[in-house]
Design a protein around this motif. Structure first.
Motif, short mmCIF file in Angstrom:
data_model
loop_
_atom_site.label_atom_id
_atom_site.label_comp_id
_atom_site.label_asym_id
_atom_site.label_seq_id
_atom_site.Cartn_x
_atom_site.Cartn_y
_atom_site.Cartn_z
N MET A 157 49.80 78.28 -57.86
CA MET A 157 50.73 78.99 -58.80
C MET A 157 50.32 79.33 -59.91
O MET A 157 48.96 79.36 -60.35
N ALA A 158 51.04 80.31 -60.57
CA ALA A 158 50.59 80.73 -61.95
C ALA A 158 50.79 79.60 -63.01
O ALA A 158 51.42 78.50 -62.74
N LYS A 159 50.35 79.88 -64.13
CA LYS A 159 50.39 78.61 -64.92
C LYS A 159 51.95 78.55 -65.48
O LYS A 159 52.49 79.33 -65.90
N PRO A 160 52.22 77.19 -65.51
CA PRO A 160 53.76 76.74 -65.60
C PRO A 160 53.84 77.02 -67.30
O PRO A 160 53.10 76.79 -68.16
N ARG A 161 55.17 77.11 -67.67
CA ARG A 161 55.55 77.10 -69.08
C ARG A 161 55.76 75.99 -69.70
O ARG A 161 55.56 75.58 -70.96
N SER A 162 56.15 74.88 -69.01
CA SER A 162 56.44 73.67 -69.43
C SER A 162 55.59 72.59 -69.03
O SER A 162 55.43 72.58 -67.63
N MET A 163 55.02 71.90 -69.93
CA MET A 163 53.89 71.11 -69.60
C MET A 163 54.20 69.66 -70.50
O MET A 163 54.99 69.65 -71.34
N ILE A 164 53.44 68.75 -69.91
CA ILE A 164 53.70 67.16 -70.57
C ILE A 164 52.18 67.03 -71.15
O ILE A 164 51.22 67.09 -70.22
N ILE A 212 56.66 59.00 -68.95
CA ILE A 212 56.92 59.37 -67.43
C ILE A 212 57.99 58.57 -66.96
O ILE A 212 57.80 57.27 -67.21
N PRO A 213 59.26 59.40 -66.54
CA PRO A 213 60.16 58.23 -66.08
C PRO A 213 59.70 57.34 -65.03
O PRO A 213 58.73 57.77 -64.10
N LYS A 214 60.11 56.31 -64.74
CA LYS A 214 59.94 55.37 -63.51
C LYS A 214 59.85 55.91 -62.21
O LYS A 214 58.74 55.65 -61.39
N LYS A 215 60.69 56.74 -61.79
CA LYS A 215 60.54 57.41 -60.56
C LYS A 215 59.37 58.32 -60.27
O LYS A 215 59.15 58.51 -59.06
N ASP A 216 58.91 58.68 -61.48
CA ASP A 216 57.85 59.79 -61.24
C ASP A 216 56.39 59.03 -61.33
O ASP A 216 55.37 59.73 -61.34
N ARG A 217 56.38 57.99 -61.75
CA ARG A 217 55.19 56.95 -62.18
C ARG A 217 54.01 57.02 -60.90
O ARG A 217 52.72 57.05 -61.29
N ALA A 218 54.24 56.70 -59.85
CA ALA A 218 53.75 56.46 -58.89
C ALA A 218 52.65 57.53 -58.58
O ALA A 218 51.48 57.79 -58.34
N ALA A 219 53.49 58.85 -58.57
CA ALA A 219 52.64 60.20 -58.22
C ALA A 219 51.79 60.42 -59.22
O ALA A 219 50.61 60.85 -59.03
N VAL A 220 51.99 60.21 -60.52
CA VAL A 220 50.94 60.53 -61.70
C VAL A 220 49.89 59.30 -61.41
O VAL A 220 48.67 59.47 -61.69
N VAL A 251 49.80 68.69 -62.39
CA VAL A 251 50.37 67.84 -61.51
C VAL A 251 51.84 67.94 -61.85
O VAL A 251 52.22 67.71 -63.21
N PRO A 252 52.74 68.17 -60.85
CA PRO A 252 54.23 68.10 -61.27
C PRO A 252 54.57 66.45 -61.76
O PRO A 252 54.57 65.60 -60.94
N LEU A 253 54.95 66.56 -62.88
CA LEU A 253 55.10 65.11 -63.51
C LEU A 253 56.52 64.88 -63.60
O LEU A 253 56.94 63.77 -62.80
N SER A 254 57.24 65.29 -64.06
CA SER A 254 58.89 65.04 -64.12
C SER A 254 59.58 66.27 -64.91
O SER A 254 59.21 67.15 -65.67
N HIS A 255 60.79 66.44 -64.21
CA HIS A 255 61.85 67.27 -64.78
C HIS A 255 61.32 68.85 -64.71
O HIS A 255 61.51 69.56 -66.02
N GLY A 256 60.57 69.09 -63.79
CA GLY A 256 59.90 70.58 -63.80
C GLY A 256 58.87 70.85 -64.68
O GLY A 256 58.30 71.89 -64.87
N ARG A 257 58.42 69.75 -65.26
CA ARG A 257 57.03 69.89 -66.35
C ARG A 257 55.80 69.44 -65.40
O ARG A 257 55.87 68.69 -64.50
N TYR A 258 54.84 70.05 -65.85
CA TYR A 258 53.34 69.82 -65.15
C TYR A 258 52.49 69.50 -66.35
O TYR A 258 52.54 69.41 -67.38
N GLY A 259 51.40 68.66 -65.60
CA GLY A 259 50.49 67.93 -66.69
C GLY A 259 49.59 69.03 -67.18
O GLY A 259 49.46 70.09 -66.66
N ASN A 260 49.19 69.04 -68.36
CA ASN A 260 48.75 70.14 -69.18
C ASN A 260 47.21 70.02 -69.02
O ASN A 260 46.62 71.59 -69.02
N VAL A 261 46.48 69.08 -68.74
CA VAL A 261 44.96 69.21 -68.91
C VAL A 261 44.36 68.12 -67.92
O VAL A 261 45.13 66.88 -67.93
N ASP A 262 43.23 68.28 -67.41
CA ASP A 262 42.60 67.12 -67.22
C ASP A 262 41.84 66.28 -68.15
O ASP A 262 41.29 66.99 -69.25
N ARG A 263 41.68 65.13 -68.16
CA ARG A 263 40.90 64.69 -69.27
C ARG A 263 39.86 63.49 -68.81
O ARG A 263 40.19 62.66 -67.74
#
Length: 422
Positions: free
Chosen positions: A150-157, A183-191, A239-251
């Protein structure tokens, strides 16, 4: 006991259908983590022999359905390579290449569920994945898929990692991941599936999330073994984290654990006992927080060290707790402002009564001695005070029993802890 302005420093599944300004003694001023991004390097192949198989059956390779599917578009740059294999089969090799044929390094998860690129894929880029596996009957399966990210998303966490490469930490140093917003509880396993910790020598561990999802801690059932190497990657970019937002960077970070150094404070005796590699090396009198501003009971770790600083609490709602004081040999224990520090003004009270605003007061001589020996991540346990340490008020991973700690994981944790993912 004071405050000054903060300084800025802040893994799809392979489907096998079988399976600070300082705030001394008050306030909340935290230094934000900054670490180098990047990923682990590794081989993209894994060999395996199916049990009960006398060898590969003859005939052409059976088709293998690769995930992402051939022709897929707008895939996250966190995409893992997976495939559908008959029950009981195993994957033996994964190759991912760019459009010009350049190989992408990665690692196969220990459980065989997927292959993870060692660094985020590039946005808006075409890749070709080839997966080879062996079915339970010994037949070779192979499949190829070409997909586009995908293209770089606009909304990130935003995320942070309180660990720096090439540094040495105490045996109580947890791996601390931070998220803004939480991160909301419903999304934490994927993260959590994308947060990797490897230890050398190997030690099992687990993640624990704070209730608001702003931080997650990783630790072993016991303190780290002295000399351990911690290799951490928060592989969250794209990574799709929650509410249409994606992770901003690897650390990522690779750090060492030093010698065992532990401090224990008993309010009943008003003494601190200090142990190095299991041996008692020093005992010193202390003065803890008075009844109106008690010290926290629990296990904390040294989070930050300042040889000299100023505690400024002039914005405290209680006038009796407002002051500006120069402090030497300050070692932060909580976000709320509890420290170990030199307090020459309370030497007469040390060992006898509590007079501080929540800090562990020691003499200048003892404070200097401690400061010269401690590492970030050295644990200190305080017992017998009027207040219990609040979860998240500092790096509170060790203030919980192991069963309590694993209860905060977003994924099931095997008895004794989870081994490394790779």
């Amino acid at each position: 006991m004071g405050r000054f302005a903060p300084v800025g420093a802040m893994v799809g599944a392979l489907v096998l259908t079988a399976s600070l300004a300082l705030a001394g003694c008050g306030g909340d001023d935290r230094e934000k983590p900054v670490v180098a991004g990047g990923g682990q390097q590794g081989e993209s192949t894994a060999t395996a022999s199916p049990s009960g198989s006398a060898g590969p059956a003859q005939g052409p390779p059976a088709p293998l359905a690769v995930i992402p599917a051939d022709g897929a578009t707008r895939r996250p740059v966190s995409t893992e390579i997976s495939a559908k294999i008959p029950e009981g089969g195993t994957v033996s090799k994964v190759v991912l290449t760019t459009a010009n044929g350049r190989p992408v390094p990665g690692l196969l998860r220990r459980d065989g569920s997927s292959w993870v690129p060692s660094a985020p894929l590039r946005y808006g880029t075409r890749y070709t994945a080839t997966v080879t596996g062996t079915g339970p009957d010994g037949r070779i399966h192979q499949g190829t898929s070409t997909f586009t990210t995908m293209a770089k998303p606009r909304s990130m966490i935003g995320s942070g990692l309180y660990l720096f490469s090439d540094r040495t930490y105490g045996v109580g140093m947890p791996v601390v991941a931070e998220f803004s917003p939480g991160i909301p509880k419903k999304d934490r396993a994927a993260v959590q599936r994308r947060m990797f910790v490897r230890t050398d020598p190997p030690q099992p561990g687990a993640w624990h999330w704070l209730p608001n999802g702003t931080q997650a801690y990783y630790r072993a059932p016991e303190y780290w073994k002295p000399g351990t190497t911690l290799t951490v990657r928060l592989a969250l970019a794209g990574v799709p984290l929650s509410h249409g937002r994606y992770g901003n960077v690897d650390r990522s970070a690779t750090a060492k654990i030093g010698r065992a150094f532990e401090m224990k404070v008993d309010n009943a005796t008003k003494k601190m006992t200090v142990y190095e590699n299991g041996a008692l090396v020093r005992t010193m009198p202390v003065s803890l927080g008075k009844k109106s501003t008690p010290s926290s009971s629990g296990t904390m770790v040294v989070m930050e060290k300042k040889e000299s600083t100023v505690f400024d609490t002039r914005d405290d709602p209680d006038p009796a707790n407002r002051y500006v004081t120069e402090i030497d040999f300050a070692q932060r224990l909580t976000w709320g402002g509890e420290y170990i520090h030199a307090a020459p003004w309370s030497v007469a009270a040390q060992g006898h009564r509590n007079v501080s605003h929540g800090c562990v007061n020691v003499s200048t001589t003892n404070a200097r001695w401690l400061f010269s020996r401690t590492l970030i991540g050295d644990p200190i346990t305080v017992r017998g005070t009027e207040r219990t340490l609040e979860p998240g008020n500092g790096w509170t991973a060790w203030s919980l029993s192991w069963p309590e700690f694993v209860a905060g994981s977003a994924l099931p944790v095997p008895e004794g802890g989870e081994p490394s993912a790779f």
